[in-house]
Design an enzyme around this catalytic site. Structure first.
Site, PDB file in Angstrom:
ATOM      1  N   ASN A 203      11.054   1.625   1.920  1.00 31.57           N
ATOM      2  CA  ASN A 203      10.010   1.828   2.581  1.00 31.57           C
ATOM      3  C   ASN A 203      10.104   3.251   3.569  1.00 31.57           C
ATOM      4  O   ASN A 203      11.323   3.396   3.600  1.00 31.57           O
ATOM      5  CB  ASN A 203       9.686   0.758   3.363  1.00 31.57           C
ATOM      6  CG  ASN A 203       8.158   0.698   3.801  1.00 31.57           C
ATOM      7  OD1 ASN A 203       7.326   0.446   3.039  1.00 31.57           O
ATOM      8  ND2 ASN A 203       7.846   0.774   4.993  1.00 31.57           N
TER       9      ASN A 203
ATOM     10  N   CYS B 107     -20.489 -12.450  -8.010  1.00 29.76           N
ATOM     11  CA  CYS B 107     -21.401 -12.560  -7.002  1.00 29.76           C
ATOM     12  C   CYS B 107     -20.624 -13.608  -5.803  1.00 29.76           C
ATOM     13  O   CYS B 107     -20.234 -14.782  -6.260  1.00 29.76           O
ATOM     14  CB  CYS B 107     -22.857 -13.350  -7.613  1.00 29.76           C
ATOM     15  SG  CYS B 107     -23.934 -14.053  -6.474  1.00 29.76           S
TER      16      CYS B 107
ATOM     17  N   ALA C  86       0.712  -1.209  -0.083  1.00 29.65           N
ATOM     18  CA  ALA C  86      -0.141   0.181  -0.047  1.00 29.65           C
ATOM     19  C   ALA C  86       0.872   1.043   0.111  1.00 29.65           C
ATOM     20  O   ALA C  86       0.217   2.397  -0.428  1.00 29.65           O
ATOM     21  CB  ALA C  86      -0.909   0.033   1.306  1.00 29.65           C
TER      22      ALA C  86
ATOM     23  N   HIS D 289      -3.903  -9.924  -3.845  1.00 26.30           N
ATOM     24  CA  HIS D 289      -5.128  -9.783  -2.985  1.00 26.30           C
ATOM     25  C   HIS D 289      -6.108  -9.312  -3.951  1.00 26.30           C
ATOM     26  O   HIS D 289      -7.025  -8.724  -3.371  1.00 26.30           O
ATOM     27  CB  HIS D 289      -4.814  -8.669  -2.120  1.00 26.30           C
ATOM     28  CG  HIS D 289      -3.793  -9.153  -0.750  1.00 26.30           C
ATOM     29  ND1 HIS D 289      -3.184  -8.295  -0.071  1.00 26.30           N
ATOM     30  CD2 HIS D 289      -3.414 -10.342  -0.429  1.00 26.30           C
ATOM     31  CE1 HIS D 289      -2.649  -8.864   0.822  1.00 26.30           C
ATOM     32  NE2 HIS D 289      -2.365 -10.143   0.523  1.00 26.30           N
TER      33      HIS D 289
ATOM     34  N   PHE E 199      -2.698   1.000   5.165  1.00 21.04           N
ATOM     35  CA  PHE E 199      -3.601   0.354   6.282  1.00 21.04           C
ATOM     36  C   PHE E 199      -2.908   0.550   7.352  1.00 21.04           C
ATOM     37  O   PHE E 199      -3.807   0.791   8.476  1.00 21.04           O
ATOM     38  CB  PHE E 199      -3.754  -1.271   5.927  1.00 21.04           C
ATOM     39  CG  PHE E 199      -4.280  -1.523   4.537  1.00 21.04           C
ATOM     40  CD1 PHE E 199      -5.633  -1.638   4.836  1.00 21.04           C
ATOM     41  CD2 PHE E 199      -3.485  -1.655   3.312  1.00 21.04           C
ATOM     42  CE1 PHE E 199      -6.347  -1.764   3.527  1.00 21.04           C
ATOM     43  CE2 PHE E 199      -4.354  -1.932   2.115  1.00 21.04           C
ATOM     44  CZ  PHE E 199      -5.597  -1.774   2.343  1.00 21.04           C
TER      45      PHE E 199
HETATM   46  P1  OAD Z   1       0.554  -1.534   5.066  1.00 27.18           P
HETATM   47  O1  OAD Z   1      -0.343  -0.122   5.430  1.00 27.18           O
HETATM   48  O2  OAD Z   1       0.430  -2.427   6.261  1.00 27.18           O
HETATM   49  O3  OAD Z   1       2.251  -1.113   5.192  1.00 27.18           O
HETATM   50  C1  OAD Z   1       2.303   0.185   4.253  1.00 27.18           C
HETATM   51  C2  OAD Z   1       3.749   0.483   4.579  1.00 27.18           C
HETATM   52  O4  OAD Z   1       4.083   1.369   3.506  1.00 27.18           O
HETATM   53  C3  OAD Z   1       3.980   1.185   5.951  1.00 27.18           C
HETATM   54  O5  OAD Z   1       5.407   0.539   6.421  1.00 27.18           O
HETATM   55  C4  OAD Z   1       4.307   2.475   5.587  1.00 27.18           C
HETATM   56  O6  OAD Z   1       4.933   3.256   6.586  1.00 27.18           O
HETATM   57  C5  OAD Z   1       4.905   2.785   4.329  1.00 27.18           C
HETATM   58  N1  OAD Z   1       4.589   3.690   3.518  1.00 27.18           N
HETATM   59  C6  OAD Z   1       3.432   4.602   3.272  1.00 27.18           C
HETATM   60  N2  OAD Z   1       3.450   5.360   2.171  1.00 27.18           N
HETATM   61  C7  OAD Z   1       4.843   5.274   1.786  1.00 27.18           C
HETATM   62  C8  OAD Z   1       5.593   5.903   0.767  1.00 27.18           C
HETATM   63  N3  OAD Z   1       5.123   6.823  -0.076  1.00 27.18           N
HETATM   64  N4  OAD Z   1       6.667   5.513   0.453  1.00 27.18           N
HETATM   65  C9  OAD Z   1       7.147   4.399   1.063  1.00 27.18           C
HETATM   66  N5  OAD Z   1       6.595   3.775   2.149  1.00 27.18           N
HETATM   67  C10 OAD Z   1       5.535   4.218   2.516  1.00 27.18           C
HETATM   68  O7  OAD Z   1       0.233  -2.211   3.652  1.00 27.18           O
HETATM   69  P2  OAD Z   1       0.610  -3.600   3.210  1.00 27.18           P
HETATM   70  O8  OAD Z   1       1.781  -4.037   3.635  1.00 27.18           O
HETATM   71  O9  OAD Z   1       0.294  -3.330   1.763  1.00 27.18           O
HETATM   72  O10 OAD Z   1      -4.894  -6.487   2.696  1.00 27.18           O
HETATM   73  O11 OAD Z   1      -0.591  -4.148   3.802  1.00 27.18           O
HETATM   74  C11 OAD Z   1      -0.805  -5.521   3.567  1.00 27.18           C
HETATM   75  C12 OAD Z   1      -2.329  -5.888   3.553  1.00 27.18           C
HETATM   76  O12 OAD Z   1      -2.987  -5.481   4.794  1.00 27.18           O
HETATM   77  C13 OAD Z   1      -3.074  -5.117   2.552  1.00 27.18           C
HETATM   78  O13 OAD Z   1      -3.014  -5.692   1.056  1.00 27.18           O
HETATM   79  C14 OAD Z   1      -4.653  -5.654   2.948  1.00 27.18           C
HETATM   80  C15 OAD Z   1      -4.274  -5.119   4.629  1.00 27.18           C
HETATM   81  O14 OAD Z   1      -5.082  -5.791   5.213  1.00 27.18           O
HETATM   82  C16 OAD Z   1      -6.134  -7.226   2.449  1.00 27.18           C
HETATM   83  O15 OAD Z   1      -6.919  -6.085   2.531  1.00 27.18           O
HETATM   84  C17 OAD Z   1      -6.265  -8.349   2.365  1.00 27.18           C
END
Ligand code: OAD
Length: 250
Positions: free
Chosen positions: A218, A136, A33, A128, A44
């Site tokens: 990150n 549906c 994300a 995901h 998230f």
């Molecule tokens: P997270 O929100 O858990 O992690 C995002 C990471 O990106 C965090 O460490 C932020 O600090 C960092 N971040 C934010 N903006 C940034 C930027 N511009 N540049 C670099 N880093 C940045 O998101 P995911 O790890 O993708 O799943 O989360 C995994 C899953 O958790 C998602 O796909 C979703 C959620 O529940 C489902 O909905 C199934």
């Protein structure tokens, strides 16, 4: 701060990544994300992420879909509507350009936004799912996005069970996307992990399957539990902009 690597004088970590990419015959990218926040999509678990205020199991789970469709529909309609005016940022285009030039092979993503494809990336494994296609939950038939937003019943089975093709808590990941991502990551020389907290199973296991070099980009250090060869703490878009410039002249 200057660094030395294989006899070369290197300015910073981004230059080091550019050199690793030049050396690699097979580079794969894994995004989360944090790749999309600079397109104004909240993450998230970041500072203003969705799960700071909402319990994911309350809105994004199979249980909610089955037992509280109103809440489920409200949450996903809001997220779909938020995406209507969102566009890929320069970083998404840079990754698409790297793929077009044969510099990267594929992108495995946890993001459901479709921004990689919108930017022109072709080989994208949506681990995901994606939020822009609807089916549906009862009979699996495809439906139009507008039918979901209008809270219509499925036109085939008549059930009030339309849902986006995203993976909910309690569901398996799409098998094809997972096996292709796993294959590419196991076989790559270089894996670049961008914008993910690495908190969610099973995707957080993927960097550990890589046998080549693994690099994290990150804005905070999320590497605990996984050994990275290089960490670049910075914003995805800014780092990719710097990277593409350095890569051209490296
Ligand atoms: P997270 O929100 O858990 O992690 C995002 C990471 O990106 C965090 O460490 C932020 O600090 C960092 N971040 C934010 N903006 C940034 C930027 N511009 N540049 C670099 N880093 C940045 O998101 P995911 O790890 O993708 O799943 O989360 C995994 C899953 O958790 C998602 O796909 C979703 C959620 O529940 C489902 O909905 C199934």
């Amino acid at each position: 701060m200057n660094m030395f690597w294989e006899g070369k004088d290197i300015k910073n970590e981004v230059e080091m990544l550019a050199l690793l990419m030049k050396d690699s015959r097979n580079t794969v990218v894994l995004t989360g994300a944090g790749m999309d926040t600079e397109s104004n999509i909240p993450d998230f678990r970041g500072k203003s992420g969705w799960w700071r205020n909402i319990d994911p199991s309350r809105v994004a789970s199979v249980q909610t879909l089955q037992q509280n469709y109103t809440l489920f529909h409200e949450f996903y309609s809001m997220r779909i509507e938020l995406l209507q005016d969102v566009r890929p940022h320069k970083g998404h285009y840079i990754l698409a350009d790297f793929e077009q030039k044969g510099v990267i092979k594929s992108i495995a993503t946890q993001n459901v936004s479709c921004l990689h494809r919108q930017a022109g990336s072709k080989t994208v494994y949506e681990l995901h799912g994606n939020i822009k296609t609807i089916r549906c939950n009862s009979c699996n038939h495809e439906a139009a996005l507008q039918d979901f937003l209008d809270k219509k019943n499925c036109s085939i089975c008549g059930r009030n069970a339309l849902r986006p093709n995203v993976v909910l808590f309690g569901e398996y990941l799409p098998r094809d996307a997972w096996s292709l991502a796993e294959r590419d990551i196991r076989g790559c020389d270089l894996l670049i992990v961008i914008g993910t907290s690495l908190k969610v199973h099973p995707v957080n296991q993927l960097p550990m399957l890589a046998t080549g070099k693994v690099v994290l980009i990150n804005d905070e250090d999320t590497s605990s539990g996984c050994k990275f060869d290089l960490k670049i703490i910075g914003k995805a878009r800014e780092v990719l902009e710097e990277l593409t410039e350095i890569y051209k002249s490296a």
